[in-house]
Design an enzyme around this catalytic site. Structure first.
Site, PDB file in Angstrom:
ATOM      1  N   TRP A 190      -5.987  -9.591  -5.760  1.00  0.00           N
ATOM      2  CA  TRP A 190      -4.575  -9.923  -5.988  1.00  0.00           C
ATOM      3  C   TRP A 190      -4.193 -10.996  -4.974  1.00  0.00           C
ATOM      4  O   TRP A 190      -4.467 -10.844  -3.783  1.00  0.00           O
ATOM      5  CB  TRP A 190      -3.654  -8.708  -5.824  1.00  0.00           C
ATOM      6  CG  TRP A 190      -2.225  -9.146  -5.902  1.00  0.00           C
ATOM      7  CD1 TRP A 190      -1.545  -9.505  -7.020  1.00  0.00           C
ATOM      8  CD2 TRP A 190      -1.325  -9.368  -4.803  1.00  0.00           C
ATOM      9  NE1 TRP A 190      -0.272  -9.932  -6.684  1.00  0.00           N
ATOM     10  CE2 TRP A 190      -0.115  -9.849  -5.346  1.00  0.00           C
ATOM     11  CE3 TRP A 190      -1.428  -9.213  -3.408  1.00  0.00           C
ATOM     12  CZ2 TRP A 190       0.991 -10.173  -4.539  1.00  0.00           C
ATOM     13  CZ3 TRP A 190      -0.336  -9.532  -2.618  1.00  0.00           C
ATOM     14  CH2 TRP A 190       0.856  -9.999  -3.183  1.00  0.00           C
ATOM     15  N   GLU A 231      -5.663  -8.954 -10.641  1.00  0.00           N
ATOM     16  CA  GLU A 231      -4.361  -8.307 -10.847  1.00  0.00           C
ATOM     17  C   GLU A 231      -3.229  -9.329 -10.965  1.00  0.00           C
ATOM     18  O   GLU A 231      -3.038 -10.164 -10.093  1.00  0.00           O
ATOM     19  CB  GLU A 231      -4.081  -7.370  -9.661  1.00  0.00           C
ATOM     20  CG  GLU A 231      -2.724  -6.682  -9.747  1.00  0.00           C
ATOM     21  CD  GLU A 231      -2.436  -5.809  -8.523  1.00  0.00           C
ATOM     22  OE1 GLU A 231      -3.251  -5.792  -7.577  1.00  0.00           O
ATOM     23  OE2 GLU A 231      -1.365  -5.174  -8.505  1.00  0.00           O
ATOM     24  N   LYS A 233       0.953 -10.471 -11.666  1.00  0.00           N
ATOM     25  CA  LYS A 233       2.285 -10.057 -11.205  1.00  0.00           C
ATOM     26  C   LYS A 233       3.316 -10.978 -11.825  1.00  0.00           C
ATOM     27  O   LYS A 233       3.040 -12.145 -12.092  1.00  0.00           O
ATOM     28  CB  LYS A 233       2.331 -10.147  -9.672  1.00  0.00           C
ATOM     29  CG  LYS A 233       3.555  -9.504  -9.049  1.00  0.00           C
ATOM     30  CD  LYS A 233       3.369  -9.353  -7.538  1.00  0.00           C
ATOM     31  CE  LYS A 233       4.590  -8.686  -6.925  1.00  0.00           C
ATOM     32  NZ  LYS A 233       4.387  -8.333  -5.524  1.00  0.00           N
ATOM     33  N   ASP A 265      -0.721  -3.571 -12.965  1.00  0.00           N
ATOM     34  CA  ASP A 265       0.091  -2.796 -12.021  1.00  0.00           C
ATOM     35  C   ASP A 265       1.385  -2.440 -12.734  1.00  0.00           C
ATOM     36  O   ASP A 265       2.080  -3.319 -13.265  1.00  0.00           O
ATOM     37  CB  ASP A 265       0.351  -3.646 -10.764  1.00  0.00           C
ATOM     38  CG  ASP A 265       1.116  -2.888  -9.692  1.00  0.00           C
ATOM     39  OD1 ASP A 265       2.155  -2.276 -10.024  1.00  0.00           O
ATOM     40  OD2 ASP A 265       0.702  -2.913  -8.516  1.00  0.00           O
ATOM     41  N   HIS A 268       4.498  -4.532 -12.140  1.00  0.00           N
ATOM     42  CA  HIS A 268       4.392  -5.998 -12.140  1.00  0.00           C
ATOM     43  C   HIS A 268       4.822  -6.668 -13.433  1.00  0.00           C
ATOM     44  O   HIS A 268       4.363  -7.761 -13.750  1.00  0.00           O
ATOM     45  CB  HIS A 268       2.951  -6.411 -11.824  1.00  0.00           C
ATOM     46  CG  HIS A 268       2.612  -6.250 -10.382  1.00  0.00           C
ATOM     47  ND1 HIS A 268       1.474  -6.766  -9.819  1.00  0.00           N
ATOM     48  CD2 HIS A 268       3.275  -5.656  -9.371  1.00  0.00           C
ATOM     49  CE1 HIS A 268       1.441  -6.471  -8.536  1.00  0.00           C
ATOM     50  NE2 HIS A 268       2.520  -5.790  -8.243  1.00  0.00           N
ATOM     51  N   HIS A 292      -3.016  -0.050 -11.523  1.00  0.00           N
ATOM     52  CA  HIS A 292      -2.314   0.291 -10.294  1.00  0.00           C
ATOM     53  C   HIS A 292      -1.106   1.099 -10.731  1.00  0.00           C
ATOM     54  O   HIS A 292      -0.128   0.542 -11.228  1.00  0.00           O
ATOM     55  CB  HIS A 292      -1.869  -0.962  -9.542  1.00  0.00           C
ATOM     56  CG  HIS A 292      -2.915  -1.474  -8.608  1.00  0.00           C
ATOM     57  ND1 HIS A 292      -2.687  -2.484  -7.712  1.00  0.00           N
ATOM     58  CD2 HIS A 292      -4.211  -1.077  -8.423  1.00  0.00           C
ATOM     59  CE1 HIS A 292      -3.796  -2.692  -7.012  1.00  0.00           C
ATOM     60  NE2 HIS A 292      -4.724  -1.857  -7.430  1.00  0.00           N
ATOM     61  N   ASP A 300      11.864  -3.748  -6.769  1.00  0.00           N
ATOM     62  CA  ASP A 300      10.702  -3.269  -6.027  1.00  0.00           C
ATOM     63  C   ASP A 300       9.679  -2.679  -6.993  1.00  0.00           C
ATOM     64  O   ASP A 300      10.032  -1.911  -7.887  1.00  0.00           O
ATOM     65  CB  ASP A 300      11.098  -2.203  -5.005  1.00  0.00           C
ATOM     66  CG  ASP A 300       9.873  -1.652  -4.301  1.00  0.00           C
ATOM     67  OD1 ASP A 300       9.162  -2.450  -3.664  1.00  0.00           O
ATOM     68  OD2 ASP A 300       9.584  -0.447  -4.428  1.00  0.00           O
ATOM     69  N   ASP A 302       7.007  -0.871  -6.016  1.00  0.00           N
ATOM     70  CA  ASP A 302       6.102   0.053  -5.333  1.00  0.00           C
ATOM     71  C   ASP A 302       6.724   1.343  -4.816  1.00  0.00           C
ATOM     72  O   ASP A 302       6.445   1.745  -3.692  1.00  0.00           O
ATOM     73  CB  ASP A 302       5.416  -0.683  -4.176  1.00  0.00           C
ATOM     74  CG  ASP A 302       4.617  -1.866  -4.673  1.00  0.00           C
ATOM     75  OD1 ASP A 302       3.612  -1.647  -5.336  1.00  0.00           O
ATOM     76  OD2 ASP A 302       5.027  -3.010  -4.411  1.00  0.00           O
ATOM     77  N   ASP A 332      -0.716   2.445  -6.257  1.00  0.00           N
ATOM     78  CA  ASP A 332      -0.234   1.342  -5.432  1.00  0.00           C
ATOM     79  C   ASP A 332       1.258   1.492  -5.187  1.00  0.00           C
ATOM     80  O   ASP A 332       2.075   1.107  -6.019  1.00  0.00           O
ATOM     81  CB  ASP A 332      -0.534  -0.001  -6.115  1.00  0.00           C
ATOM     82  CG  ASP A 332      -0.229  -1.174  -5.196  1.00  0.00           C
ATOM     83  OD1 ASP A 332       0.022  -0.928  -3.997  1.00  0.00           O
ATOM     84  OD2 ASP A 332      -0.228  -2.326  -5.671  1.00  0.00           O
TER      85      ASP A 332
HETATM   86  C1  RNT Z   1       1.024  -6.610  -4.769  1.00  0.00           C
HETATM   87  C2  RNT Z   1      -0.054  -5.947  -5.532  1.00  0.00           C
HETATM   88  C3  RNT Z   1      -1.230  -5.505  -4.719  1.00  0.00           C
HETATM   89  C4  RNT Z   1      -0.833  -4.922  -3.389  1.00  0.00           C
HETATM   90  C5  RNT Z   1      -1.975  -4.317  -2.622  1.00  0.00           C
HETATM   91  C6  RNT Z   1      -1.608  -4.048  -1.209  1.00  0.00           C
HETATM   92  O1  RNT Z   1       2.136  -6.856  -5.505  1.00  0.00           O
HETATM   93  O2  RNT Z   1       0.453  -4.869  -6.259  1.00  0.00           O
HETATM   94  O3  RNT Z   1      -2.011  -4.648  -5.465  1.00  0.00           O
HETATM   95  O4  RNT Z   1       0.173  -3.975  -3.514  1.00  0.00           O
HETATM   96  O5  RNT Z   1      -3.072  -5.105  -2.752  1.00  0.00           O
HETATM   97 ZN    ZN Z   2      -0.934  -3.571  -7.254  1.00  0.00          ZN
END
Ligand code: RNT
Ligand code: ZN
Length: 425
Positions: A190, A231, A233, A265, A268, A292, A300, A302, A332
């Site tokens: 990523w 990955e 985003k 993810d 994302h 993820h 956000d 996460d 994640d």
């Molecule tokens: C960031 C990505 C990635 C990170 C990690 C720490 O937006 O989701 O996967 O969160 O690599």
């Molecule tokens: Zn991620």
């Protein structure tokens, strides 16, 4: 906190087993299956994505842990100790996901373009002793050469070459980890590359990124040792207008490069877009996906994972596609505002519950209604299945794995906080 009576757990389970059997679901078989589906716990929840390279604890690259809960792990020994605690409160055997910035270099600064397997010896020895697998991620953020906002897609040769070398080294490390631990190590790329405001040229960086990835991924390793993933985003903090590695970019890349897995993810994508419907679409073309599992809240991506509709839908899709062997599941999220072990355990248990819930679904009855064209029944069954005694099977699964059943695990976290975390001043 409540520790459930073992006898009662057994009684409830026996009743649940019969009820599920009436729907054609064998709960014993389901518990055998879930045992073989590991979740990769991200080490970075334990220290707010700080890593061991500096004490500043700033992650950068558009990702940020907020909160200041005491007791953050400051080194490898503490992080492993915390992971040991978290893993002891989660049923089944999981994996652990590392980032390159968790290298242990004995206090000697080692460039990310100089890292080798030796810097991860402690991690590998620890994982070996526990009998668990490890996954890996090159770290393309929180570094002076990432300050421009561009790494692998940078137009600056010096910057790009540095990151290409880091990417290559990470794959070598990951392959060695997979070989030693005898379970393929997923190495996920990523990069934070992107722009706060509207770029005049969106194309060049993407063409550069493609070339850079080709270089990073050129060496071949055994599938038994290494699985590569990339990955995407939608946006990050400071890259609101443009992210080089978007979903379409990586989808195209991994379709053209079948050996490379695509990582989705959950946080994302557009806030109203869920990743569950993407799974079958991508499995039509791809042999391997990485997830993820995360929980997006507004901007956000996460927050700690919960056993909510989104997480359930993701696991249901994997189950209904019979694809637990093709989809690697990683977590994640990073929350520094609550006890970090509570965060890990809550999120992992939630993801596991969603897996169990999906495996317990009498999917064949839904399919039957669908094939008969009885969509009313399909919808009604879907609703009825929500009332099946899933929790009784979950409790039994925890009990069989010698994990505190019910909320009792919170007492163990409290005890650990008082005796271990409180000493980290
Ligand atoms: C960031 C990505 C990635 C990170 C990690 C720490 O937006 O989701 O996967 O969160 O690599
Ligand atoms: Zn991620």
């Amino acid at each position: 906190m409540v520790i459930l009576n073992g006898e009662k757990v057994n009684q409830a389970y026996e009743a649940a087993k019969e009820i599920y059997a009436q729907y054609g679901v064998d709960t014993e078989n389901v518990m055998e299956k879930i045992r073989k589906i590991p979740i990769s716990l991200h080490c970075w929840q334990g220290d707010d994505v700080a890593g061991f390279e500096s004490s500043s604890g700033l992650s950068g690259g558009g990702i940020m842990a907020t909160g200041n809960y005491p007791g953050r792990a400051r080194n490898g020994a503490e992080l492993r100790q915390d992971l040991d605690k978290a893993l002891s409160l989660i049923p089944g055997k999981q994996r652990v996901n590392l980032h390159a910035m968790y290298a242990e270099t004995d206090g000697i600064p080692v460039g990310r373009d100089e890292l080798t397997i030796d810097h991860f010896k402690n991690w590998v020895d620890w994982a070996k002793a526990k009998g668990i697998g490890l996954d890996f991620n090159p770290t393309f953020f929180a570094h002076p050469l990432a300050d421009s906002g561009y790494t692998l897609s940078s137009t600056d040769d010096k910057v790009r070459k540095f990151w290409i070398e880091h990417g290559k080294r990470s794959r070598e490390i990951a392959a060695e980890i997979g070989k030693t631990l005898k379970t393929p190590c997923v190495n996920n790329i990523w990069i934070p590359d992107g722009s706060k405001d509207i770029p005049a040229n969106r194309l060049s960086n993407r063409q550069i990124l493609k070339e850079a990835l080709d270089e990073v991924l050129a060496s071949k390793f055994s599938d038994d040792h290494l699985v590569d993933a990339v990955e995407s985003k939608l946006f990050g903090i400071g890259s609101e207008s443009y992210v080089v590695g978007s979903h379409e970019f990586y989808m195209g890349y991994t379709i053209s490069n079948p050996d490379v897995a695509l990582c989705l993810d959950a946080g994302h994508f557009h806030p109203t877009e869920n990743i569950y419907d993407k799974i079958s679409a991508l499995l039509t073309y791809k042999e391997k996906l990485l997830l993820h599992v995360s929980r997006g809240v507004r901007w956000d991506s996460d927050h700690v994972v919960l056993f909510n509709d989104d997480t359930q839908a993701i696991m249901q899709e994997i189950k209904r596609c019979n694809a637990f062997g093709k989809v690697s599941i990683a977590l994640d999220f990073f929350d520094a505002s609550i006890n970090r072990i509570t965060a890990w355990v809550t999120g992992t248990r939630a993801a596991l519950k969603a897996i169990l819930y999906s495996l317990l679904e009498p999917t064949h009855l839904l399919v039957e209604a669908e094939e008969n064209g009885n969509f009313g029944n399909r919808l009604a069954l879907l609703e009825e299945f929500k009332g099946l005694p899933f929790a009784a099977v979950w409790n039994k699964y925890c009990q069989e794995n010698n994990i505190p059943v019910g909320t009792a695990w919170l007492d163990e976290v409290k005890n650990y906080e008082d005796t271990v975390l409180a000493m980290r001043k």
